[in-house]
Design an enzyme around this catalytic site. Structure first.
Site, PDB file in Angstrom:
ATOM      1  N   GLU A  41      93.368  17.942 -45.128  1.00  0.00           N
ATOM      2  CA  GLU A  41      92.901  16.402 -45.101  1.00  0.00           C
ATOM      3  C   GLU A  41      93.974  15.850 -43.987  1.00  0.00           C
ATOM      4  O   GLU A  41      94.796  15.828 -44.604  1.00  0.00           O
ATOM      5  CB  GLU A  41      92.635  15.672 -46.313  1.00  0.00           C
ATOM      6  CG  GLU A  41      92.079  14.236 -45.952  1.00  0.00           C
ATOM      7  CD  GLU A  41      91.879  13.405 -47.195  1.00  0.00           C
ATOM      8  OE1 GLU A  41      91.488  13.855 -48.046  1.00  0.00           O
ATOM      9  OE2 GLU A  41      92.156  12.175 -46.871  1.00  0.00           O
ATOM     10  N   ARG A  45      95.981   8.295 -39.358  1.00  0.00           N
ATOM     11  CA  ARG A  45      96.962   7.377 -39.429  1.00  0.00           C
ATOM     12  C   ARG A  45      98.049   7.164 -38.468  1.00  0.00           C
ATOM     13  O   ARG A  45      98.915   6.510 -38.659  1.00  0.00           O
ATOM     14  CB  ARG A  45      97.832   7.276 -40.903  1.00  0.00           C
ATOM     15  CG  ARG A  45      96.698   7.035 -41.921  1.00  0.00           C
ATOM     16  CD  ARG A  45      97.384   7.110 -43.394  1.00  0.00           C
ATOM     17  NE  ARG A  45      96.549   7.435 -44.424  1.00  0.00           N
ATOM     18  CZ  ARG A  45      96.710   7.554 -45.815  1.00  0.00           C
ATOM     19  NH1 ARG A  45      98.052   7.529 -46.235  1.00  0.00           N
ATOM     20  NH2 ARG A  45      95.676   7.694 -46.465  1.00  0.00           N
ATOM     21  N   LYS A 129      85.991  10.034 -53.884  1.00  0.00           N
ATOM     22  CA  LYS A 129      87.171   9.839 -54.048  1.00  0.00           C
ATOM     23  C   LYS A 129      87.877   8.587 -55.027  1.00  0.00           C
ATOM     24  O   LYS A 129      86.977   7.773 -55.351  1.00  0.00           O
ATOM     25  CB  LYS A 129      87.938   9.413 -52.670  1.00  0.00           C
ATOM     26  CG  LYS A 129      89.459   9.123 -52.625  1.00  0.00           C
ATOM     27  CD  LYS A 129      89.987   9.173 -50.996  1.00  0.00           C
ATOM     28  CE  LYS A 129      90.997   8.434 -50.845  1.00  0.00           C
ATOM     29  NZ  LYS A 129      92.091   9.287 -50.026  1.00  0.00           N
TER      30      LYS A 129
HETATM   31  C1  3PG Z   1      95.700   9.305 -49.788  1.00  0.00           C
HETATM   32  O1  3PG Z   1      95.234   9.017 -48.806  1.00  0.00           O
HETATM   33  O2  3PG Z   1      94.489  10.012 -50.693  1.00  0.00           O
HETATM   34  C2  3PG Z   1      96.908   9.024 -50.287  1.00  0.00           C
HETATM   35  O3  3PG Z   1      97.761   8.355 -49.348  1.00  0.00           O
HETATM   36  C3  3PG Z   1      97.715  10.244 -50.838  1.00  0.00           C
HETATM   37  O4  3PG Z   1      98.738   9.646 -51.905  1.00  0.00           O
HETATM   38  P1  3PG Z   1      99.900  10.352 -51.948  1.00  0.00           P
HETATM   39  O5  3PG Z   1     100.796  10.338 -50.854  1.00  0.00           O
HETATM   40  O6  3PG Z   1     100.672   9.531 -53.165  1.00  0.00           O
HETATM   41  O7  3PG Z   1      99.701  11.892 -52.591  1.00  0.00           O
END
Ligand code: 3PG
Length: 321
Positions: A41, A45, A129
């Protein structure tokens, strides 16, 4: 068309990555594949996120490309054009979700409240999600939500680490666990591709969580099985548990079959966090399952099965913990 969520369910792990430098996109995607995780994924950003998706699409055709941080229909169109096959959104945004549903574009919106989940179900979306997972109650919250929302499978992300994988992935309501822990920013920045592939392998090991459950010994009949159980119990006093069905037990260590069952001598039982993913794991390696041995739980998920081949005269039994 293959269900694009299949690979998600089968792998159980989604590397969620903000690729800062598009030069890193292709070697990173290759490292994930080398480690056994053929999906990524890429979060939208930064200004080069779409370029990273595009580069991966061209150079790593075997990977399933997911675009993350989708917050508008415009972003969906751009991600699609760049080569993403699945969209992940950090919220349930009506317009974007409706656009994807109408256009047949797979989308995983974020839903953490019952109302949001119901909204998604009304759009026939069942893979959702769950973010930020840790702050929203983690796997305990997911188990609670899975009560009324039986058909939903969640992709928890946010604050999850590698060591949380066994707990999350032993829950049938979890489709996959996502996070940046699979390829941490410092490993990407220092281009340690082999180290990232190693982390992927470790993540897969943890997600399957294989461990020895018991040894199963075949006997000609129940009397013979109980004789063997008593003989073992004299030496290893773990307690004989006479069974009324197909077997009796010595503690939990040895299963004494009441008939000559699978395997020349018997079987070795292994526990796993997820029999569903264990099955996918074997099949991806060309190791066949005895279809006639598959057992399901009340929700229709696989709880146990035997492999087709035997090793050392023992059949191999795999069961969910
Ligand atoms: C996401 O968008 O799912 C999160 O930013 C991932 O979170 P993490 O960096 O805490 O794994």
């Amino acid at each position: 068309m293959d269900n694009p969520f299949d690979i998600l369910y089968k792998t159980g792990i989604v590397p969620v990555i903000n690729i800062e430098d598009p030069e890193n996109a292709v070697p990173l995607a290759k490292a994930l594949c080398a480690g056994g995780i053929s999906l990524i994924e890429v979060t939208l950003r930064n200004d080069s996120s779409l370029e990273s998706i595009e580069r991966i699409r061209r150079a790593v055709p075997g990977i399933t490309l997911i675009a993350g941080t989708i917050q508008s229909t415009g972003a969906v169109k751009e991600a699609l054009a760049a080569g993403a096959a699945v969209m992940v959104a950090p919220a349930y945004q009506k317009e974007t979700v409706e656009y994807c549903a109408e256009s047949g574009i797979p989308i995983i919106p974020c839903c953490v409240t019952p109302t949001e989940i119901q909204q998604a179900l009304d759009m026939d979306l069942k893979t959702l999600k769950f973010f930020p997972a840790k702050r929203c109650g983690g796997v305990a919250a997911i188990r609670d939500l899975a009560g009324p929302f039986r058909d939903v499978r969640f992709v928890p992300t946010g604050g999850i680490g590698m060591n949380d994988l066994p707990e999350y992935l032993s829950c049938d309501a979890v489709a996959a666990v996502g996070g940046s822990f699979v390829a941490k920013a410092d490993l990407i920045a220092s281009r340690r591709w082999d180290a990232i592939a190693d982390v992927c392998r470790r993540c897969i090991e943890l997600s399957l969580g294989f461990e020895l459950a018991h040894i199963g010994l075949n006997a000609a009949n129940k009397a013979e099985a109980l004789d063997a159980a008593e003989a073992l119990n004299e030496r290893f006093p773990l307690g004989v548990r006479e069974g009324s069905g197909k077997s009796s037990f010595l503690g939990t260590a040895v299963e004494l079959m009441h008939t000559p069952y699978f395997g020349t001598h018997g079987h070795i039982g292994f526990r796993t966090n997820s029999a569903e993913r264990a099955k996918a794991h074997f099949e991806s390696r060309g190791i066949e399952i005895r279809e006639d041995s598959i057992q399901y739980n009340a929700k229709g998920f696989i709880k146990s099965f035997y492999l087709k081949d035997e090793i050392g005269g023992f059949a191999l039994h795999v069961m969910k913990k």
